[in-house]
Motif scaffolding. Structure first.
Motif, short mmCIF file in Angstrom:
data_model
loop_
_atom_site.label_atom_id
_atom_site.label_comp_id
_atom_site.label_asym_id
_atom_site.label_seq_id
_atom_site.Cartn_x
_atom_site.Cartn_y
_atom_site.Cartn_z
N THR A 206 0.85 -1.18 0.00
CA THR A 206 0.00 0.00 0.00
C THR A 206 0.89 1.24 0.00
O THR A 206 0.49 2.31 -0.43
CB THR A 206 -0.92 0.05 1.24
OG1 THR A 206 -0.12 -0.16 2.40
CG2 THR A 206 -1.97 -1.04 1.15
N ARG A 207 2.12 1.05 0.52
CA ARG A 207 3.05 2.18 0.57
C ARG A 207 4.48 1.64 0.52
O ARG A 207 4.75 0.52 0.93
CB ARG A 207 2.85 2.96 1.87
CG ARG A 207 3.36 4.37 1.84
CD ARG A 207 2.46 5.28 2.72
NE ARG A 207 2.20 4.66 4.01
CZ ARG A 207 3.03 4.79 5.06
NH1 ARG A 207 4.14 5.47 4.97
NH2 ARG A 207 2.73 4.22 6.21
N VAL A 208 5.36 2.46 0.00
CA VAL A 208 6.77 2.10 -0.11
C VAL A 208 7.59 3.09 0.69
O VAL A 208 7.29 4.29 0.69
CB VAL A 208 7.20 2.12 -1.60
CG1 VAL A 208 8.70 2.10 -1.72
CG2 VAL A 208 6.58 0.96 -2.35
N LEU A 209 8.59 2.57 1.43
CA LEU A 209 9.55 3.45 2.09
C LEU A 209 10.91 3.16 1.47
O LEU A 209 11.37 2.02 1.47
CB LEU A 209 9.59 3.17 3.60
CG LEU A 209 10.69 3.90 4.39
CD1 LEU A 209 10.39 5.38 4.50
CD2 LEU A 209 10.84 3.29 5.78
N PHE A 210 11.54 4.20 0.92
CA PHE A 210 12.85 4.01 0.31
C PHE A 210 13.91 4.54 1.26
O PHE A 210 13.84 5.67 1.73
CB PHE A 210 12.93 4.74 -1.03
CG PHE A 210 14.31 4.69 -1.63
CD1 PHE A 210 14.83 3.50 -2.11
CD2 PHE A 210 15.10 5.84 -1.69
CE1 PHE A 210 16.12 3.45 -2.64
CE2 PHE A 210 16.38 5.80 -2.22
CZ PHE A 210 16.89 4.60 -2.70
N GLU B 94 12.44 8.57 1.03
CA GLU B 94 11.23 8.86 0.27
C GLU B 94 10.15 7.85 0.64
O GLU B 94 10.44 6.67 0.83
CB GLU B 94 11.58 8.73 -1.22
CG GLU B 94 10.53 9.26 -2.14
CD GLU B 94 11.01 9.30 -3.60
OE1 GLU B 94 12.23 9.44 -3.84
OE2 GLU B 94 10.16 9.16 -4.48
N THR B 95 8.92 8.30 0.74
CA THR B 95 7.83 7.36 0.98
C THR B 95 6.63 7.76 0.13
O THR B 95 6.44 8.93 -0.17
CB THR B 95 7.45 7.29 2.47
OG1 THR B 95 6.40 6.35 2.63
CG2 THR B 95 7.01 8.63 3.02
N ARG C 86 3.22 5.76 -7.50
CA ARG C 86 3.97 6.99 -7.66
C ARG C 86 5.47 6.74 -7.56
O ARG C 86 6.25 7.23 -8.37
CB ARG C 86 3.52 8.01 -6.61
CG ARG C 86 3.50 9.43 -7.15
CD ARG C 86 3.87 10.43 -6.08
NE ARG C 86 5.14 10.06 -5.46
CZ ARG C 86 5.37 10.16 -4.15
NH1 ARG C 86 4.44 10.59 -3.35
NH2 ARG C 86 6.55 9.81 -3.66
N PHE C 87 5.86 5.92 -6.57
CA PHE C 87 7.29 5.71 -6.35
C PHE C 87 7.95 5.07 -7.56
O PHE C 87 9.01 5.50 -8.00
CB PHE C 87 7.51 4.84 -5.11
CG PHE C 87 8.96 4.50 -4.87
CD1 PHE C 87 9.83 5.41 -4.31
CD2 PHE C 87 9.47 3.26 -5.25
CE1 PHE C 87 11.16 5.12 -4.10
CE2 PHE C 87 10.81 2.94 -5.05
CZ PHE C 87 11.66 3.87 -4.47
N PHE C 88 7.33 4.05 -8.11
CA PHE C 88 7.98 3.35 -9.22
C PHE C 88 7.90 4.15 -10.53
O PHE C 88 8.81 4.09 -11.35
CB PHE C 88 7.37 1.96 -9.42
CG PHE C 88 7.81 0.98 -8.37
CD1 PHE C 88 9.11 0.47 -8.38
CD2 PHE C 88 6.96 0.59 -7.35
CE1 PHE C 88 9.53 -0.41 -7.41
CE2 PHE C 88 7.38 -0.29 -6.37
CZ PHE C 88 8.67 -0.80 -6.40
N ALA C 89 6.81 4.94 -10.70
CA ALA C 89 6.68 5.71 -11.93
C ALA C 89 7.48 7.01 -11.86
O ALA C 89 8.23 7.35 -12.78
CB ALA C 89 5.21 6.01 -12.20
N ASN C 90 7.35 7.71 -10.74
CA ASN C 90 8.01 9.02 -10.61
C ASN C 90 8.74 9.18 -9.29
O ASN C 90 8.30 9.93 -8.43
CB ASN C 90 6.96 10.14 -10.72
CG ASN C 90 6.33 10.18 -12.08
OD1 ASN C 90 7.03 10.27 -13.09
ND2 ASN C 90 5.01 10.10 -12.10
N PRO C 91 9.84 8.49 -9.10
CA PRO C 91 10.56 8.68 -7.85
C PRO C 91 11.03 10.13 -7.74
O PRO C 91 11.51 10.70 -8.72
CB PRO C 91 11.75 7.72 -7.98
CG PRO C 91 11.87 7.41 -9.42
CD PRO C 91 10.53 7.57 -10.03
N GLU C 92 10.87 10.71 -6.53
CA GLU C 92 11.16 12.14 -6.37
C GLU C 92 12.65 12.42 -6.29
O GLU C 92 13.14 13.40 -6.83
CB GLU C 92 10.48 12.67 -5.10
CG GLU C 92 9.00 12.88 -5.25
CD GLU C 92 8.34 13.14 -3.90
OE1 GLU C 92 9.08 13.36 -2.92
OE2 GLU C 92 7.11 13.10 -3.83
#
Lengths: 218, 261
Positions: free
Chosen positions: B217-221, B229-230, B235-241
């Protein structure tokens, strides 16, 4: 020759009481040495160098002294320090203290070889203290150390023969009495050898049972 | 604490091993039913973060709350007794990289050990639940086997069932598939995905990007001991900030492409 064994047979009560003494002495001392070993093993691995050095000194010291000499030292040494025990208790103490060093080293080796993760899992699942030790650490430790502990028990049985020099009425002492009383050294000693062998077979049966239980889990 | 759906609250946790700062001021909250995947390069502090949550490692700074109650430190501000810590740990299930099953116990006994010995629940009830859990992970026929006789994938499914047997509020996974042969990874991920769908609250340290993308449901990098980044996996896989996350994902994409070739 047959006649000699006949004489030994006529002294069977003496031999059997010697055998009983050897068995009881060895069993008590094996259990006590194992328990002492469990106290000593963590000391050997202690992070406090005073503790680990003391334990290491004791273990290495014991392992370098011949048991016969150690038995003499305990027999003559204890009374000098005001400790007066009968021969039987002195023998038990000597056998126990001496073999505790070996047991400690055996347990330390098995302990170090245990994988860390199952113990950590025990902690993560809420085990701690005595319960962690008894339920999680101890069983695999005994299974892996079982055969070596069995070996040491056989060593204890054989070491106990030295206690004849402090006149402890164990099996060798009994055989020795029979031979000096009737001059049948071969028959007396060979009978004692077979009785020792019988005791060792009992230990080996125990070891192979532990081995089977351990193998199923390997 | 007010009625909240927050199961886990990690606030500003730091941890240092000797000269190495493994965690720097890491915060993370996990709501009930969430599956949070913790991603990042090796040595980024992911596993240490997980191990701080159930106090297998004692954090140097920061606070951890499970369902609103502080983990590891009692009201007087000192480190909890083993007994209090045990109580909390039984509410946090953990699945280990190398399975960490108890080798002297059968599969069924592995599942029953902590519920019976630590939680002191009735044996019959625990046994029924354990058998149901084994059926759930597809290992009913292995209940009397010893761990050594199982494949890696089977061991890890037992590991998951063992954690579930404690009826935990939170499940922690420490790289659950990293020690498995590639062909055995799938059977473990299937079980984990089912748990995620059923609404189990989970924190999963993993290198399985496909699983994270699909089940989290959520990713913590994390990188160099920091929570960089979380966000949602989409969003994370398509557009990592952040640049570091971009590099990390590119490297993974490269590895995957190299593997396919």
């Amino acid at each position: 020759m047959i006649h000699d064994f006949g004489i030994v047979w006529s002294e069977r009560a003496l031999l059997l009481s010697g055998l009983a003494n050897t068995a009881i002495l060895s069993a008590l001392s094996a259990v006590a040495a194992l328990l002492l070993g469990f106290l000593l093993a963590p000391a050997l691995m202690s992070k406090k160098s005073v503790v680990s050095w003391t334990a290491r000194g004791f273990v290495d010291g014991m392992r370098c002294v011949p048991f016969l000499l150690f038995a003499y030292i305990v027999y003559y040494g204890f009374p000098t320090f005001g400790v007066r025990l009968d021969n039987w208790t002195t023998g038990l103490a000597a056998l126990t203290i001496y073999n505790a060093a070996y047991m400690a080293e055996i347990l330390r080796g098995a302990w170090v070889a245990q994988p860390r993760e199952p113990i950590e899992a025990g902690i993560a699942f809420g085990f701690s203290g005595i319960r962690l030790f008894r339920r999680i650490i101890l069983p695999p430790l005994l299974l892996s150390a079982g055969p070596v502990i069995g070996n040491q028990m056989i060593q204890i049985i054989k070491d106990s023969a030295f206690l004849t020099i402090i006149a402890l009425p164990e099996l060798t002492h009994a055989a020795s009495s029979i031979q000096s009383r009737h001059y049948v050294p071969f028959a007396a000693f060979i009978t004692a050898v077979f009785l020792y062998w019988g005791l060792c077979l009992v230990i080996e049966a125990g070891v192979s049972t532990i081995g089977r239980v351990a193998d199923a889990r390997r | 604490m007010a009625a909240s759906s927050k199961v886990l609250d990690v606030a500003g946790v730091s941890k240092r091993f000797g000269d190495l700062q493994v965690l720097s001021d890491v915060s993370l909250t996990v709501d009930k039913g969430e599956t949070v995947c913790v991603l990042g390069p090796s040595g980024s502090g992911k596993s240490t973060l997980l191990r701080c949550i159930n106090w297998l490692e004692q954090p140097d700074a920061g606070q951890i709350f499970l369902n609103g109650s502080r983990v590891g430190i009692n009201d007087a501000g000192t480190v909890m007794s083993d007994r209090d810590l045990s109580d909390i740990r039984t509410r946090i299930g953990m699945v280990f990289q190398h399975f960490a099953l108890w080798p002297h116990l059968t599969v069924l006994q592995n599942l029953m050990e902590a519920p019976v010995q630590v939680q002191r629940r009735p044996k019959a009830e625990v046994r029924d639940e354990a058998l149901a859990l084994l059926a759930k992970v597809g290992l009913s026929d292995k209940r009397d086997a010893f761990p050594a006789k199982l494949s890696g994938g089977q061991k890890q499914r037992v590991g998951i069932a063992r954690a579930l047997a404690m009826r935990p509020d939170l499940l922690l996974f420490d790289e659950p598939t990293s020690a498995l042969d590639p062909e055995l990874v799938g059977e473990v991920l299937v079980v984990m995905r089912d748990l995620a769908r059923e609404g189990m609250t989970m924190v999963i340290v993993t290198h399985e990007m496909g699983f994270a993308r699909e089940a989290a449901t959520r990713v913590l990098f994390m990188d160099h001991g920091r929570a960089v980044e979380t966000g949602t996996p989409e969003r994370f896989f398509a557009n990592p900030e952040t640049e570091r996350a971009q590099q990390f994902l590119q490297r993974y994409a490269g590895d995957t492409a190299a593997m396919r070739r």
